[in-house]
Design an enzyme around this catalytic site. Structure first.
Site, PDB file in Angstrom:
ATOM      1  N   LYS A 174       0.886  -1.175   0.000  1.00 44.54           N
ATOM      2  CA  LYS A 174       0.000   0.000   0.000  1.00 44.54           C
ATOM      3  C   LYS A 174       0.918   1.218   0.000  1.00 44.54           C
ATOM      4  CE  LYS A 174      -1.970   2.983   1.840  1.00 44.54           C
ATOM      5  NZ  LYS A 174      -1.787   4.395   1.400  1.00 44.54           N
ATOM      6  N   GLY A 227       6.723   5.287   7.766  1.00 43.00           N
ATOM      7  CA  GLY A 227       5.912   6.503   7.697  1.00 43.00           C
ATOM      8  C   GLY A 227       6.059   7.306   8.968  1.00 43.00           C
ATOM      9  N   SER A 228       5.072   8.140   9.218  1.00 42.88           N
ATOM     10  CA  SER A 228       5.130   9.029  10.379  1.00 42.88           C
ATOM     11  C   SER A 228       4.890   8.250  11.666  1.00 42.88           C
ATOM     12  CB  SER A 228       4.050  10.101  10.231  1.00 42.88           C
ATOM     13  OG  SER A 228       2.783   9.476  10.239  1.00 42.88           O
ATOM     14  N   GLY A 232       2.326   5.224  12.291  1.00 41.83           N
ATOM     15  CA  GLY A 232       2.902   4.000  12.847  1.00 41.83           C
ATOM     16  C   GLY A 232       2.162   3.529  14.089  1.00 41.83           C
ATOM     17  N   GLU A 249       9.272   1.743  10.837  1.00 38.03           N
ATOM     18  CA  GLU A 249      10.342   2.705  10.530  1.00 38.03           C
ATOM     19  C   GLU A 249       9.687   4.075  10.522  1.00 38.03           C
ATOM     20  OE1 GLU A 249      13.510   2.315   9.974  1.00 38.03           O
ATOM     21  OE2 GLU A 249      13.713   0.170   9.661  1.00 38.03           O
ATOM     22  N   CYS A 283      13.888  10.675   6.236  1.00 34.08           N
ATOM     23  CA  CYS A 283      13.712  10.304   7.644  1.00 34.08           C
ATOM     24  C   CYS A 283      14.932  10.650   8.460  1.00 34.08           C
ATOM     25  CB  CYS A 283      13.384   8.821   7.746  1.00 34.08           C
ATOM     26  SG  CYS A 283      14.560   7.788   6.876  1.00 34.08           S
ATOM     27  N   GLU A 382       9.285  16.553  14.405  1.00 34.85           N
ATOM     28  CA  GLU A 382       9.817  16.369  13.054  1.00 34.85           C
ATOM     29  C   GLU A 382       9.134  17.345  12.095  1.00 34.85           C
ATOM     30  OE1 GLU A 382       8.638  12.819  10.840  1.00 34.85           O
ATOM     31  OE2 GLU A 382      10.704  12.619  10.152  1.00 34.85           O
TER      32      GLU A 382
HETATM   33  P1  NAD Z   1       2.270   8.715   6.845  1.00 37.36           P
HETATM   34  O1  NAD Z   1       2.379   8.042   8.170  1.00 37.36           O
HETATM   35  O2  NAD Z   1       1.295   9.811   6.689  1.00 37.36           O
HETATM   36  O3  NAD Z   1       1.903   7.653   5.719  1.00 37.36           O
HETATM   37  C1  NAD Z   1       2.749   6.525   5.465  1.00 37.36           C
HETATM   38  C2  NAD Z   1       1.906   5.430   4.847  1.00 37.36           C
HETATM   39  O4  NAD Z   1       1.006   4.940   5.850  1.00 37.36           O
HETATM   40  C3  NAD Z   1       1.014   5.887   3.691  1.00 37.36           C
HETATM   41  O5  NAD Z   1       0.961   4.863   2.740  1.00 37.36           O
HETATM   42  C4  NAD Z   1      -0.337   6.078   4.361  1.00 37.36           C
HETATM   43  O6  NAD Z   1      -1.419   5.976   3.490  1.00 37.36           O
HETATM   44  C5  NAD Z   1      -0.312   4.934   5.357  1.00 37.36           C
HETATM   45  N1  NAD Z   1      -1.203   5.090   6.507  1.00 37.36           N
HETATM   46  C6  NAD Z   1      -1.501   6.211   7.187  1.00 37.36           C
HETATM   47  N2  NAD Z   1      -2.374   5.940   8.188  1.00 37.36           N
HETATM   48  C7  NAD Z   1      -2.612   4.608   8.148  1.00 37.36           C
HETATM   49  C8  NAD Z   1      -3.420   3.716   8.913  1.00 37.36           C
HETATM   50  N3  NAD Z   1      -4.169   4.140   9.917  1.00 37.36           N
HETATM   51  N4  NAD Z   1      -3.404   2.404   8.595  1.00 37.36           N
HETATM   52  C9  NAD Z   1      -2.643   1.948   7.575  1.00 37.36           C
HETATM   53  N5  NAD Z   1      -1.873   2.751   6.803  1.00 37.36           N
HETATM   54  C10 NAD Z   1      -1.851   4.062   7.086  1.00 37.36           C
HETATM   55  O7  NAD Z   1       3.753   9.186   6.457  1.00 37.36           O
HETATM   56  P2  NAD Z   1       4.186  10.028   5.163  1.00 37.36           P
HETATM   57  O8  NAD Z   1       3.780  11.444   5.376  1.00 37.36           O
HETATM   58  O9  NAD Z   1       3.765   9.324   3.920  1.00 37.36           O
HETATM   59  O10 NAD Z   1       5.765   9.901   5.226  1.00 37.36           O
HETATM   60  C11 NAD Z   1       6.577  10.750   5.930  1.00 37.36           C
HETATM   61  C12 NAD Z   1       7.011  10.107   7.228  1.00 37.36           C
HETATM   62  O11 NAD Z   1       7.712   8.886   6.949  1.00 37.36           O
HETATM   63  C13 NAD Z   1       7.993  10.945   8.006  1.00 37.36           C
HETATM   64  O12 NAD Z   1       7.647  10.927   9.363  1.00 37.36           O
HETATM   65  C14 NAD Z   1       9.315  10.248   7.793  1.00 37.36           C
HETATM   66  O13 NAD Z   1      10.275  10.478   8.786  1.00 37.36           O
HETATM   67  C15 NAD Z   1       8.899   8.826   7.717  1.00 37.36           C
HETATM   68  N6  NAD Z   1       9.905   8.019   7.050  1.00 37.36           N
HETATM   69  C16 NAD Z   1      10.646   7.148   7.801  1.00 37.36           C
HETATM   70  C17 NAD Z   1      11.649   6.408   7.201  1.00 37.36           C
HETATM   71  C18 NAD Z   1      12.490   5.436   8.004  1.00 37.36           C
HETATM   72  O14 NAD Z   1      13.175   4.609   7.410  1.00 37.36           O
HETATM   73  N7  NAD Z   1      12.477   5.493   9.314  1.00 37.36           N
HETATM   74  C19 NAD Z   1      11.897   6.532   5.828  1.00 37.36           C
HETATM   75  C20 NAD Z   1      11.116   7.433   5.101  1.00 37.36           C
HETATM   76  C21 NAD Z   1      10.112   8.167   5.721  1.00 37.36           C
END
Ligand code: NAD
Length: 489
Positions: A174, A227-228, A232, A249, A283, A382
């Site tokens: 996804k 993701g965020s 997470g 992550e 990230c 962040e």
């Molecule tokens: P986000 O959490 O908004 O979304 C990430 C993914 O999760 C998307 O596909 C989103 O649709 C999905 N998602 C959101 N809510 C969900 C839920 N309730 N159930 C299932 N899936 C859900 O993050 P973003 O804005 O896309 O990405 C930016 C974030 O990602 C930043 O915080 C960044 O630091 C982090 N990030 C971390 C790493 C790492 O390796 N640690 C790498 C890249 C990005």
């Protein structure tokens, strides 16, 4: 206009007309539409992945058979990666030089995990029991749900898909609703390269609509999420309800500690790359600069001079050094954080909202704040944008305390010409990755992941494939089995 649908069981498919617009951040205009998935789409994808798993064409292939397929995929990527570039750039606005850099090396991740697959096999164990042999088998989970963010969709996918497939799982991805096109193009390309039908499926849409339905699906056996930390937390809670293991992550607020004895040009380059490459949308962005007091003024002046000179432009132009942020909502969020930092008393030396003013698209320039204190939101939260928070320190203990004064623990950097001091400080920083006189590298051999609010579990590194396998002990008796209730003598 390009229209993308889900990719399920080897076919592009959608059962409803619901769509989401994907906007090109360099122009602010819609460039493609993707399907807005729902629970029924999640169910179709999960069933396709489960059938592929149970059919055995993948999981029951020998590990070296899977390695052969991953190598074919790597070969195919090596010659076809260019066809993936435009989709990712149009979705997230990343500069062409960065995307080319990532994609020309995509094949390397899959080759690495092919090699790792070749090492897999049961391991005989020694035990204390006479006449009994024991072995540990390493079995795939079944269907893995991989959820990815918008900043580097295909590279992050490689870190999940490579080990998950090497282990023999099948996968439903996804991608972010803000940047799904490259993942869909990749899935089709992987299918062309010979990945069996149903082994890789992609459903698109919002996290709360289709992402959560995948995590909660009864066929889900493992979740890997990037993701965020807000996302997470929701994913971890949903996975926990089904007793499904999850790797998270998440975000970071990484410190870069610069000592007075640091080699200046290296440290400036390292701090610049840490926060302004990809417009801070990484990230591991080194978003807190902690610089030793005697050099703080001159170091920041040096940074300012370099940051001011960076060239804005179209991300498609190889000469561009600063492209747009990835989407309009994100631009609004980062702008609000900048205004709030000003209101809380941080001193804005370079204001990216001003330098980008009047541009079409979601542009925001490098931004540098000094006089940032640990109480300010800019220090704590962040930003995921090109905003550097600077503070100074007087001694090593204070530098370490400031570096660790964060709820996050993803990465950190230390700059000094005294390697013993560098190692001492690196050892004391609570983060999953710390660089000394270097920043930002990733390699298949080194694990990445977070401490504290930056998540749990690791990707890459020696245990990357093991994370997608379950251990199973099998005991074989070779001797007579003793009567458990012998008559007393
Ligand atoms: P986000 O959490 O908004 O979304 C990430 C993914 O999760 C998307 O596909 C989103 O649709 C999905 N998602 C959101 N809510 C969900 C839920 N309730 N159930 C299932 N899936 C859900 O993050 P973003 O804005 O896309 O990405 C930016 C974030 O990602 C930043 O915080 C960044 O630091 C982090 N990030 C971390 C790493 C790492 O390796 N640690 C790498 C890249 C990005």
């Amino acid at each position: 206009m390009k229209q993308y649908t889900h990719f399920i069981a080897g076919t592009f498919t959608a059962e409803t007309d619901a769509q989401i617009d994907s906007v090109d951040p360099a122009t602010g205009r819609v460039w493609c539409r993707i399907s807005r998935g729902n629970a029924a789409d999640a169910d179709r994808a999960m069933r396709a992945a489960d059938s592929a798993f149970r059919a055995g064409e993948w999981a029951e292939l020998t590990a070296s058979g899977r390695a052969d397929v991953l190598e074919r995929l790597a070969d195919y990527l090596e010659t076809h990666w260019q066809q993936l570039v435009e989709a990712e750039m149009r979705d997230n606005g990343k500069r062409i030089t960065e995307v080319r850099g990532q994609f020309s090396g995509l094949h390397m991740w899959y080759r690495h995990f092919a090699a790792e697959a070749r090492k897999l096999g049961p391991e005989p164990q020694s035990n204390r029991i006479a006449g009994v042999e024991s072995e540990t088998q390493f079995l795939p989970y079944g269907v893995v749900v991989a959820i990815t963010p918008w900043n580097s969709p295909l590279m992050i996918l490689a870190w999940k898909l490579g080990p998950a497939l090497a282990a023999g799982n099948t996968v439903v991805v996804k991608p972010s609703e803000l940047a799904s096109a490259s993942t869909l193009e990749f899935a089709s390309l992987a299918h062309e390269a010979g990945l069996p039908t149903g082994v890789l499926n992609v459903v698109t849409g919002y996290g709360h609509e289709v992402g959560e339905a995948l995590v909660r699906h009864p066929l889900t056996r493992k979740v890997t999420f990037t993701g965020s930390d807000a996302g997470g937390r929701k994913v971890a809670a949903a996975a926990a309800e089904g007793v499904v293991p999850a790797t998270l992550e998440l975000g970071g607020k990484s410190p870069q500690v610069v000592f007075s004895d640091a080699e200046r040009a290296n440290a400036v380059n390292g701090v610049l790359s840490g926060i302004f490459l990809s417009n801070g949308q990484t990230c591991v962005a080194g978003s807190r600069l902690i610089v030793e007091a005697p050099i703080a003024g001159s170091f920041v002046a040096h940074l300012l001079e370099r940051a001011r000179a960076l060239r804005f432009g179209d991300p498609m132009d190889p000469a561009t050094q600063v492209g747009p942020l990835a989407n309009e909502a994100h631009l609004r969020k980062v702008t609000a954080i900048i205004e709030q930092a000003k209101a809380q008393g941080a001193r804005c030396l370079l204001d990216g909202t001003r330098t980008a003013a009047g541009r079409v698209g979601f542009y925001l320039g490098p931004t540098i704040f000094t006089d940032v204190t640990p109480k300010m939101q800019l220090w704590r939260e962040e930003v995921f944008g090109p905003v550097l928070a600077v503070t100074s320190f007087d001694d090593e203990c204070q530098a370490i305390a400031l570096a660790n004064d964060s709820d996050y623990g993803l990465a950190g950097g230390v700059w000094t010409s005294d390697i013993d001091k560098g190692r001492r400080v690196a050892n004391a920083i609570n983060a999953g990755t710390v660089y000394i006189n270097h920043y930002r590298s990733v390699d298949p051999g080194s694990p990445i992941g977070g401490m504290k609010r930056s998540g749990y579990g690791r990707e890459l590194g020696p245990d990357a494939v093991k994370d997608f396998l379950q251990d199973k002990s099998v005991w074989t008796g070779r001797a007579a089995v003793a009567d458990p209730f012998p008559e007393p003598v």
